[in-house]
Design an enzyme around this catalytic site. Sequence first.
Site, PDB file in Angstrom:
ATOM      1  N   THR A   1       0.793  -1.291  -0.107  1.00  0.00           N
ATOM      2  CA  THR A   1       0.081  -0.041   0.266  1.00  0.00           C
ATOM      3  C   THR A   1       0.867   1.245   0.143  1.00  0.00           C
ATOM      4  OG1 THR A   1      -1.857  -1.034   1.134  1.00  0.00           O
ATOM      5  CG2 THR A   1      -1.987   1.442   1.326  1.00  0.00           C
TER       6      THR A   1
ATOM      7  N   THR B   1       0.749  -4.829   4.299  1.00  0.00           N
ATOM      8  CA  THR B   1       0.633  -5.056   5.895  1.00  0.00           C
ATOM      9  C   THR B   1      -0.238  -6.537   5.841  1.00  0.00           C
ATOM     10  OG1 THR B   1      -1.470  -3.586   5.793  1.00  0.00           O
ATOM     11  CG2 THR B   1       0.570  -2.571   6.644  1.00  0.00           C
ATOM     12  N   ASP B   2      -0.832  -7.077   4.616  1.00  0.00           N
ATOM     13  CA  ASP B   2      -1.582  -8.104   4.710  1.00  0.00           C
ATOM     14  C   ASP B   2      -0.621  -9.464   5.264  1.00  0.00           C
ATOM     15  OD1 ASP B   2      -3.656  -6.928   3.889  1.00  0.00           O
ATOM     16  OD2 ASP B   2      -3.864  -7.920   1.884  1.00  0.00           O
TER      17      ASP B   2
ATOM     18  N   SER C   1       1.135  -7.588  -1.118  1.00  0.00           N
ATOM     19  CA  SER C   1       1.563  -8.698  -0.130  1.00  0.00           C
ATOM     20  C   SER C   1       0.885  -9.918  -0.022  1.00  0.00           C
ATOM     21  CB  SER C   1       1.909  -8.160   1.203  1.00  0.00           C
ATOM     22  OG  SER C   1       0.866  -8.011   1.826  1.00  0.00           O
ATOM     23  N   SER C   2      -0.664  -9.916  -0.299  1.00  0.00           N
ATOM     24  CA  SER C   2      -1.511 -11.067  -0.309  1.00  0.00           C
ATOM     25  C   SER C   2      -1.167 -11.830  -1.446  1.00  0.00           C
ATOM     26  CB  SER C   2      -3.011 -10.382  -0.348  1.00  0.00           C
ATOM     27  OG  SER C   2      -3.005  -9.824  -1.394  1.00  0.00           O
TER      28      SER C   2
END
Length: 312
Positions: free
Chosen positions: A14, A86-87, A53-54
């Site tokens: 993000t 951050t995921d 990151s997911s």
Amino acid sequence: MNSRRVVMITTGGTAASRTTDDGAVPVLSAADLVPPTSDDVTVTPVELMAVDSSSMTTRQQFEVVRAVADAFADPEVVGVVVTHGTDTLEETAFLVDLFAADPRPVVFTGAQYPSDHPDSDGPANIAAAAALAADPDNRGRGVLVALGGRVLGARGVFKCSTTDTAAFDTVNAGLPRPLVADSAPVALPSRVDLVALYPGVSPGTIAAAVEQRAAGIVLSATGSGNTHPDITAQVSLAVHRDVVVVVSTRVPFGAVEPTYGGGGGGVDLQRAGAIFSPWLRAPQARMALIALLSAGADRQGVADFFSASSPA
């Protein structure tokens, strides 16, 4: 005055994103993310990847481990910042920590809001992370996670909010830091599946992981580490086929320990051959098991690691 050099490894997420018709997409380069610093700190950007990151793969997470090691090959580097979505930040930061023998600081950071959002938090987080990485007082603390004004150790950290800029909390700030190895394995990482347990869960989920040749399985169990007797039976079969099974919990806080019986309790899972992860929650327990098996650890080595990771 000699400048303190910090390497900033960017992976997307993000902090590097802008809003498009297709949602927020990481489009900013590493150079775009370099923060303002004090006169005696220089940040060198390294663009490793630009992904959400997911969608990160285990191989890409190991690429981050190796990129940090490559940065520290330069003795002039005083610390490393990793920008990350951050995921799954809690998994990658922990994986890096498992191999972080070098005492120089490594600080993971990211953002909850894209760069073009009115409440964009990425620039402040990255600037704070760079300052932390340049500070010699942070040597020997292991990998740190810095967002929204909070600085937490990577071990036990987890994402606690999808919107709050203070996005992370920790299970236990006093977890010891046994290493898996001094460097990440170069071979293909071992596959470890994470299985969520709940009322009515099919025992076939365990069997499927075994049939698909998972080297290990982590159970996100209920309560302090409990499940249904049918799952316990499948765990026993998995262990007999040399699959390492680790028990964690879906509960955010508290110890995971074999307490209950009745066929599906923690005592039964332990008797079936499962290893308990007393404090690490399922996502980080999975990363630990991947790292351990990839480094060649046997079942006893896995058990020893999780025991050593518990608070004294």
